[in-house]
Write a protein that holds these residues in place. Structure first.
Motif, PDB file in Angstrom:
ATOM      1  N   ALA A 230      34.240  32.860  40.899  1.00 17.20           N
ATOM      2  CA  ALA A 230      33.573  31.658  41.704  1.00 17.20           C
ATOM      3  C   ALA A 230      34.325  32.039  43.456  1.00 17.20           C
ATOM      4  CB  ALA A 230      33.180  30.576  40.797  1.00 17.20           C
ATOM      5  N   SER A 231      36.045  31.473  42.778  1.00 21.55           N
ATOM      6  CA  SER A 231      36.187  31.436  44.174  1.00 21.55           C
ATOM      7  C   SER A 231      36.379  32.847  45.093  1.00 21.55           C
ATOM      8  CB  SER A 231      37.967  31.909  43.632  1.00 21.55           C
ATOM      9  OG  SER A 231      38.308  32.831  43.111  1.00 21.55           O
ATOM     10  N   ASP A 232      36.689  32.504  46.027  1.00 24.54           N
ATOM     11  CA  ASP A 232      36.698  33.746  47.665  1.00 24.54           C
ATOM     12  C   ASP A 232      37.329  35.033  46.520  1.00 24.54           C
ATOM     13  OD1 ASP A 232      36.460  34.315  49.456  1.00 24.54           O
ATOM     14  OD2 ASP A 232      38.552  34.030  50.753  1.00 24.54           O
ATOM     15  N   HIS A 233      36.036  35.901  47.063  1.00 21.29           N
ATOM     16  CA  HIS A 233      36.327  37.096  46.398  1.00 21.29           C
ATOM     17  C   HIS A 233      37.698  37.965  47.353  1.00 21.29           C
ATOM     18  CE1 HIS A 233      32.692  38.501  44.284  1.00 21.29           C
ATOM     19  NE2 HIS A 233      33.471  36.944  43.415  1.00 21.29           N
ATOM     20  N   VAL A 234      39.370  38.354  46.810  1.00 24.03           N
ATOM     21  CA  VAL A 234      40.262  38.692  47.775  1.00 24.03           C
ATOM     22  C   VAL A 234      40.403  40.335  46.882  1.00 24.03           C
ATOM     23  CG1 VAL A 234      40.798  36.475  47.233  1.00 24.03           C
ATOM     24  CG2 VAL A 234      41.679  37.757  45.533  1.00 24.03           C
ATOM     25  N   ALA A 235      40.746  41.091  47.968  1.00 21.59           N
ATOM     26  CA  ALA A 235      41.723  42.040  47.675  1.00 21.59           C
ATOM     27  C   ALA A 235      42.889  42.308  48.055  1.00 21.59           C
ATOM     28  CB  ALA A 235      40.802  43.039  48.777  1.00 21.59           C
ATOM     29  N   ILE A 236      43.462  42.965  47.629  1.00 20.80           N
ATOM     30  CA  ILE A 236      45.576  43.523  47.837  1.00 20.80           C
ATOM     31  C   ILE A 236      44.713  44.575  48.592  1.00 20.80           C
ATOM     32  CG2 ILE A 236      47.800  44.005  47.214  1.00 20.80           C
ATOM     33  CD1 ILE A 236      46.806  41.872  44.716  1.00 20.80           C
ATOM     34  N   VAL A 237      45.728  45.259  49.529  1.00 22.34           N
ATOM     35  CA  VAL A 237      45.420  46.818  49.840  1.00 22.34           C
ATOM     36  C   VAL A 237      47.103  47.165  50.242  1.00 22.34           C
ATOM     37  CG1 VAL A 237      44.185  45.655  51.983  1.00 22.34           C
ATOM     38  CG2 VAL A 237      45.779  46.059  52.317  1.00 22.34           C
ATOM     39  N   SER A 238      46.809  48.773  49.995  1.00 24.36           N
ATOM     40  CA  SER A 238      48.589  49.097  50.362  1.00 24.36           C
ATOM     41  C   SER A 238      49.071  49.574  51.567  1.00 24.36           C
ATOM     42  CB  SER A 238      47.904  51.076  49.477  1.00 24.36           C
ATOM     43  OG  SER A 238      47.288  51.495  50.466  1.00 24.36           O
ATOM     44  N   GLU A 239      49.613  49.870  51.060  1.00 22.01           N
ATOM     45  CA  GLU A 239      50.714  49.957  52.803  1.00 22.01           C
ATOM     46  C   GLU A 239      50.093  50.768  53.883  1.00 22.01           C
ATOM     47  OE1 GLU A 239      52.882  47.901  53.898  1.00 22.01           O
ATOM     48  OE2 GLU A 239      53.590  49.278  55.675  1.00 22.01           O
ATOM     49  N   ALA A 240      49.314  52.111  53.642  1.00 19.99           N
ATOM     50  CA  ALA A 240      49.007  52.761  53.963  1.00 19.99           C
ATOM     51  C   ALA A 240      47.556  52.494  54.358  1.00 19.99           C
ATOM     52  CB  ALA A 240      48.272  54.499  52.773  1.00 19.99           C
ATOM     53  N   LEU A 241      46.700  51.425  53.408  1.00 18.19           N
ATOM     54  CA  LEU A 241      46.224  50.931  54.418  1.00 18.19           C
ATOM     55  C   LEU A 241      45.861  50.529  55.626  1.00 18.19           C
ATOM     56  CD1 LEU A 241      42.721  50.563  53.164  1.00 18.19           C
ATOM     57  CD2 LEU A 241      43.065  48.952  53.908  1.00 18.19           C
ATOM     58  N   ARG A 242      47.375  49.268  55.116  1.00 23.65           N
ATOM     59  CA  ARG A 242      47.735  48.490  56.196  1.00 23.65           C
ATOM     60  C   ARG A 242      48.158  49.224  57.867  1.00 23.65           C
ATOM     61  NH1 ARG A 242      51.431  46.449  58.939  1.00 23.65           N
ATOM     62  NH2 ARG A 242      53.143  48.057  58.202  1.00 23.65           N
ATOM     63  N   ARG A 243      48.706  50.412  57.969  1.00 24.90           N
ATOM     64  CA  ARG A 243      48.956  50.715  58.449  1.00 24.90           C
ATOM     65  C   ARG A 243      48.511  51.389  59.091  1.00 24.90           C
ATOM     66  NH1 ARG A 243      53.009  53.580  55.673  1.00 24.90           N
ATOM     67  NH2 ARG A 243      51.854  54.914  55.535  1.00 24.90           N
ATOM     68  N   ARG A 244      47.325  51.734  59.093  1.00 25.11           N
ATOM     69  CA  ARG A 244      46.391  52.548  59.197  1.00 25.11           C
ATOM     70  C   ARG A 244      45.225  52.087  59.714  1.00 25.11           C
ATOM     71  NH1 ARG A 244      41.918  56.971  56.232  1.00 25.11           N
ATOM     72  NH2 ARG A 244      40.096  56.862  57.387  1.00 25.11           N
ATOM     73  N   PHE A 245      44.912  50.586  59.323  1.00 25.47           N
ATOM     74  CA  PHE A 245      43.782  50.019  59.788  1.00 25.47           C
ATOM     75  C   PHE A 245      44.520  48.244  60.610  1.00 25.47           C
ATOM     76  CE2 PHE A 245      41.690  52.515  56.323  1.00 25.47           C
ATOM     77  CZ  PHE A 245      40.330  52.660  57.158  1.00 25.47           C
ATOM     78  N   PHE A 246      45.284  48.451  59.774  1.00 27.79           N
ATOM     79  CA  PHE A 246      46.221  46.881  60.615  1.00 27.79           C
ATOM     80  C   PHE A 246      47.364  47.396  62.052  1.00 27.79           C
ATOM     81  CE2 PHE A 246      43.571  45.807  56.965  1.00 27.79           C
ATOM     82  CZ  PHE A 246      41.924  44.921  57.993  1.00 27.79           C
ATOM     83  N   ALA A 247      47.577  48.570  62.080  1.00 23.97           N
ATOM     84  CA  ALA A 247      48.724  48.543  62.533  1.00 23.97           C
ATOM     85  C   ALA A 247      49.103  47.361  63.888  1.00 23.97           C
ATOM     86  CB  ALA A 247      48.505  50.082  63.410  1.00 23.97           C
ATOM     87  N   GLY A 248      50.533  46.487  63.987  1.00 21.74           N
ATOM     88  CA  GLY A 248      50.939  46.308  64.595  1.00 21.74           C
ATOM     89  C   GLY A 248      49.688  44.590  64.269  1.00 21.74           C
ATOM     90  N   GLU A 249      49.319  44.602  63.391  1.00 19.51           N
ATOM     91  CA  GLU A 249      48.587  43.063  63.165  1.00 19.51           C
ATOM     92  C   GLU A 249      48.798  42.247  61.965  1.00 19.51           C
ATOM     93  OE1 GLU A 249      44.228  43.174  63.970  1.00 19.51           O
ATOM     94  OE2 GLU A 249      44.539  45.127  64.059  1.00 19.51           O
ATOM     95  N   GLU A 250      48.534  41.579  61.647  1.00 13.00           N
ATOM     96  CA  GLU A 250      48.669  40.647  60.808  1.00 13.00           C
ATOM     97  C   GLU A 250      47.609  41.082  59.315  1.00 13.00           C
ATOM     98  OE1 GLU A 250      50.208  39.176  56.934  1.00 13.00           O
ATOM     99  OE2 GLU A 250      51.201  38.961  59.153  1.00 13.00           O
ATOM    100  N   ALA A 251      47.908  41.834  58.015  1.00 19.45           N
ATOM    101  CA  ALA A 251      46.794  41.517  57.698  1.00 19.45           C
ATOM    102  C   ALA A 251      45.829  40.792  56.519  1.00 19.45           C
ATOM    103  CB  ALA A 251      47.368  43.308  56.477  1.00 19.45           C
ATOM    104  N   ILE A 252      47.164  40.089  56.529  1.00 17.15           N
ATOM    105  CA  ILE A 252      46.148  39.191  54.811  1.00 17.15           C
ATOM    106  C   ILE A 252      45.462  38.213  55.727  1.00 17.15           C
ATOM    107  CG2 ILE A 252      47.775  37.759  54.183  1.00 17.15           C
ATOM    108  CD1 ILE A 252      48.932  39.284  53.352  1.00 17.15           C
ATOM    109  N   GLY A 253      44.810  37.541  55.139  1.00 15.41           N
ATOM    110  CA  GLY A 253      43.993  36.845  55.742  1.00 15.41           C
ATOM    111  C   GLY A 253      42.537  38.124  55.953  1.00 15.41           C
TER     112      GLY A 253
END
Lengths: 878, 113
Positions: A630-653
């Motif tokens: 029922a709660s908000d659906h959440v995900a945890i991402v790997s460091e490689a994914l953060r580097r690739r898609f959120f480079a220089g940004e905050e991934a959390i949220g």
């Protein structure tokens, strides 16, 4: 032995003599009678007539002898003579014979064993009629960097309708099921296939029938074809097995047929075949690609034509369906499909390397024979002066050498029996068709062939050299000996070159294996139990019961003594099996078409997973009990994914989505460290979601990971008890430790490296023996000269240095040539190397170092002997 | 060296056997030996047995063939016959012999070459 030989001589003689000689005797008697009659007619007395007739005819014994020499297959007879002589010669030098036979046996044995693998895995045709026409169809999606993609069900149906290059097309996928209802629950591997599957392979059941098109309907699909081995093991080969029912994953299936063993392709452990049918709750979308497609080419259609037709077909589909945009295709012969590229190149590499080993062995034996030839100079010179012509001598020496080769070859085949058994054991799990390795006729023909070739290789030069001995030369042998010794040094240089090449190959792979084994996998494998299980659809049809089971099992496992953490997951790093790839979309960057959606791995886990694997949390939080459907659906991402898609940004949220179209938006709540899914591949970008939130459905196939404080093996039986208590019919598909999984990930390279290291070690040993042999001989030859030197004041250390430097000089040429040869063979293994370049300087330097050290050692023994020469003795030498 | 001398003799004997079979037709060993002796007016002291190895050799070369038949006085005897290849061989040998003997003849007559 002598009696056996006597018997053989008798038989051979008897066979070709009796008839011809009886006839000759009769002919001579006629002749004698005719002479006798004529003498009588001339008026001679009986006695005198007979005497004169005998004189005129001559000695019948010597005539018979003369005829025998003409008629008695002279080649064969003298060959037999040579063989007998050769056996005597070889027996007279047991040490030499044993060394040569053993050397060759190692070479031939290793080659035969490796060839049996090459034959079984690469050369032998698949066990189906016209199997060269069988091919596999694959897709790729270059725009998303996916190199290999199966087909979807709709694509497959379209292909079946439209493609004209094929007699038949079939699709299948692999499954694993638990059989119940016949003794203990057992796991079997199987294939789910459309009805055309068996027609494409052209394989008929030995009992019963195969599927009909009707049985592809969902609901009518409860029929099964079983393998011959299952028929024998579970039903004691009961001829009335057709019609009986077994439970597969708790659903009843009626047995309709039994397949011969040959049908278990690609994997010999396949035991059941079930008709493919799409479950109503699993609509066959064009984007759900899991169909492995095989086809049989129409006669006369080339692979290129079929390939072009398939490519055009797929492009047309891409114009009509968004999901198929940018999909390209390729076709491979089914034979290549079954033995993967890595095994293929490993085998070819091993065959080349083991071939080098045989060449080294041959060179070594040639060297020994040359050395022996010089000790036989006297014998041969005498035989020459007694009238033996050179061709005859060469033939005799070559016969002797071939005899030696065939002794070595026979011993080699005996070695190969052990070798094949060893290879089978080494390749237990991942290599299909490994069980078919055997010393069958083609392999034995190969063994005989290489024995003959190496016999000629090692025999011809010494035979030519030795047969040249003449008595007058025997008196002035200086120049001859010098040229012989040059030939021997050249041989040693050649074998050194081959050995260096082999050593480089082994060194590169060893270095690569070291890199592979020390890869930072991103988790801690010690003290972790891995338990895989598969929830049968009949009892666990959807998310709720599956989740309940996982929660129950996890809770029970965490209550066990010494358990630190428990987590469940859908896939594990380095674990064989499926990886789930899916499209990745950021809310800020919506993508309309599948064609350009980046691909990431998607893994369902439970909250304890990261703790159990010790995968570090880099930012944000782990999943917890507060995450619910029922709660908000959440995900945890790997460091490689953060580097690739959120480079220089905050991934959390951030909000992300898996796939295009409908689907939950997930909020990123944490970032974890990278893990390796394959040792030699880059660590993939991963999206983890919580089981409980069931994003894209909860899988039925899962793994439990349990971290303990003690030996993980101790937990096995306790975990078995727990799963048994929850569900009586459930068994673990696999129960192992994470360390085991980690070690198996490098299994195949390890096998190749082990074999290659053994070959390289043998090569090194043979080369060392070669160097030793040449120097030992030189020292003996030069005892006189060394004695003079020492009498004139040379120190033992000078002599030592002189001999060792001669050894090094000989080896140096070989090492130089070997470096060149090695860099060429290194190209062969480029695809097998991980983070090591084919021209890795460290490996080359190390090889040279090892080789020079061995050379110094091999030279030291004869050098020491030389240094100990007492001048007074040496001067009296000769 | 011994071998080479034997070779010359052997070649001559072969030629004689082939020529004999050519003029006389099928003959048994005794007949061949007698014929050669007669023609040479007993100048050539032939050890009659020596033709047998020659006969075997010529058979192996395919120049003559053999069959068992009946002799004049009803004894079983092996008859030898020239084959087609044997005829050709004979022609070649004869030509060769004539050339050689012509050269030797001229040499012996002391003609300058």
């Amino acid at each position: 032995m002598p009696t056996l030989r006597g018997l053989l001589v008798g038989i051979v003689g008897a066979l070709h003599r009796t008839r011809a000689e009886l006839e000759l005797n009769e002919e001579l008697e006629t002749h004698r009678a005719m002479l006798f009659n004529e003498n009588l007619r001339r008026g001679l007395a009986q006695e005198e007539a007979l005497r004169q007739a005998n004189i005129a005819l001559g000695n019948t014994l010597s005539i018979t002898e003369g005829v025998r020499e003409q008629a008695g297959l002279p080649g064969l007879e003298s060959l037999w003579q040579d063989v007998r002589f050769g056996v005597r010669q070889l027996r007279r030098a047991p040490g030499f014979t044993a060394t040569a036979v053993l050397t060759l046996a190692l070479g031939v044995g290793a080659n035969t064993a490796i060839f049996s693998a090459v034959h079984a895995l690469l050369l032998r045709a698949l066990p189906f009629p016209n199997s060269q026409n069988l091919i596999a169809l694959w897709c790729r999606q270059p725009s998303r960097g996916i190199p290999r993609l199966p087909l979807s069900i709709p694509d497959y149906f379209d292909a079946q309708q439209q493609l004209r290059s094929f007699e038949g097309i079939a699709a299948y996928w692999g499954v694993e099921d638990t059989i119940t209802g016949i003794g203990e629950p057992t796991r079997v591997q199987g294939i789910t296939a459309f009805a055309s599957y068996f027609q494409v392979l052209s394989v008929n059941p030995i009992l019963g029938r195969t599927f009909t098109a009707d049985e592809q309907q969902w609901g009518r699909h409860h029929v099964v074809v079983i393998s011959r081995s299952l028929w024998i093991s579970a039903f004691a080969a009961d001829p009335a097995v057709v019609g009986r029912t077994i439970q597969l994953d708790a659903e009843p299936f009626t047995i309709i047929g039994v397949m011969p063993d040959a049908a278990s392709v690609p994997n010999p452990r396949i035991q059941v075949w079930i008709p493919a049918s799409a479950p109503p709750d699993h609509p066959p979308g064009r984007n759900n690609r899991w169909m492995h497609v095989i086809a049989r080419l129409r006669p006369g259609i080339s692979l290129e034509f079929a390939s072009a037709e398939f490519e055009t077909f797929m492009r047309t589909l891409g114009n009509s369906y968004d999901e198929d945009k940018g999909i390209t295709t390729y076709i491979v012969p089914l034979q290549h499909e079954i033995t993967d590229e890595r095994t293929r190149s490993s085998l070819i590499l091993l065959l080349v390397m083991v071939g080098l080993l045989l060449l080294i062995a041959s060179a070594n034996i040639a060297n020994l024979l040359l050395a022996r030839g010089t000790t036989r100079t006297h014998e041969i010179a005498i035989r020459t002066s007694l009238g033996a012509n050179r061709t005859r001598l060469i033939r005799q020496l070559l016969t002797e050498h071939m005899l030696l080769a065939f002794c070595g070859g026979s011993a080699g085949v005996a070695f190969a029996i052990g070798g094949v058994a060893l290879l089978r054991r080494m390749s237990v799990h991942p290599v299909p068709r490994a069980a078919t390795m055997a010393l069958d006729v083609p392999v034995l023909v190969f063994a005989v062939g290489i024995t003959a070739v190496s016999g000629v290789l090692c025999g011809i030069l010494p035979a030519l050299a030795s047969s040249r001995a003449q008595l007058h030369e025997d008196l002035s042998t200086r120049t001859r000996k010098a040229s012989l010794s040059r030939a021997r040094s050249a041989l040693v240089a050649i074998e050194t070159a081959f050995a260096v090449a082999l050593l480089i190959g082994a060194g590169l792979l060893l270095h690569s294996l070291y890199r592979l084994e020390t890869v930072n996998v991103g988790f801690s494998a010690d003290d972790v139990v891995v338990a895989e299980f598969d929830l049968p659809r009949a009892h666990y049809p959807e998310n709720v019961p599956r989740l309940a089971f996982v929660r129950d099992l996890s809770a029970r496992a965490s209550q066990l003594p010494k358990v630190r953490a428990v987590g469940a997951t859908e896939t594990l790093p380095l674990y064989p099996g499926n990886q789930f790839w899916t499209g990745f979309v950021r809310q800020e960057q919506p993508v309309a078409s599948w064609e350009h959606v980046p691909t990431v791995a998607h893994v369902h886990i439970t909250p304890g997973y990261f703790a159990a694997m010790r995968i570090p949390l880099m930012a944000g939080r782990d999943f917890s009990e507060q995450d619910t459907p029922a709660s908000d659906h959440v995900a945890i991402v790997s460091e490689a994914l953060r580097r690739r898609f959120f480079a220089g940004e905050e991934a959390i949220g951030r909000r992300i989505k898996l796939g295009v179209g409908e689907g939950d938006w997930l909020t990123v709540v944490g970032v974890v460290g990278d893990v390796a899914y394959e040792l030699d591949k880059e660590q993939p970008p991963i999206v983890y979601t919580a089981f409980v939130q069931g994003v894209n459905g909860v899988p039925s196939d899962m793994l439990l990971v349990v971290r303990t404080d003690s030996d993980p093996h101790l937990l096995f039986s306790q975990l078995r008890d727990q799963i048994h208590q929850i569900d009586h019919d459930l068994v673990f598909r696999e129960l192992t430790t994470m360390s085991e999984v980690l070690s198996q990930a490098a299994d195949q390279p390890r096998v190749t490296v082990t074999l290659l290291s053994v070959f390289a070690g043998l090569a090194l040993l043979m080369a060392a023996v070669g160097i030793y042999g040449v120097l030992a001989y030189t020292v003996t030859q030069r005892t006189h000269e060394i004695g003079i030197r020492m009498a004139l004041g040379a120190l033992p250390s000078h002599v030592l240095a002189m001999v060792v430097s001669k050894g090094l000089r000989t080896a140096m040429w070989g090492v130089a040539a070997g470096l060149v040869l090695g860099s060429v063979t290194a190209r062969l293994l480029r695809t097998l190397l991980f983070e090591v370049r084919p021209l890795d300087p460290a490996t080359y330097a190390m090889t040279v170092g090892v080789f020079l050290a061995v050379t110094v050692f091999a030279s030291y023994l004869p050098a020491r002997r030389a240094a100990r020469v007492a001048p007074s003795v040496a001067l009296r030498h000769e | 060296m011994i071998q080479q001398r034997a070779d010359i003799l052997r070649g001559t004997l072969d030629l004689m056997v082939l020529q004999t079979l050519d003029t006389m037709g099928p003959l048994h060993g005794y007949g061949i030996a007698r014929r050669i002796e007669q023609v040479s007016n007993n100048l050539l002291q032939l050890n009659q047995g020596t033709i047998y190895p020659a006969l075997v050799r010529l058979q192996q070369c395919g120049w003559i063939s053999a069959y068992w038949g009946e002799s004049d006085n009803n004894r079983r005897a092996k008859f030898y016959e020239l084959t087609r290849a044997g005829k050709k061989r004979l022609a070649a040998e004869v030509g060769n012999w004539e050339r050689v003997s012509a050269v030797i003849g001229r040499l012996l007559a002391g003609e300058g070459v």
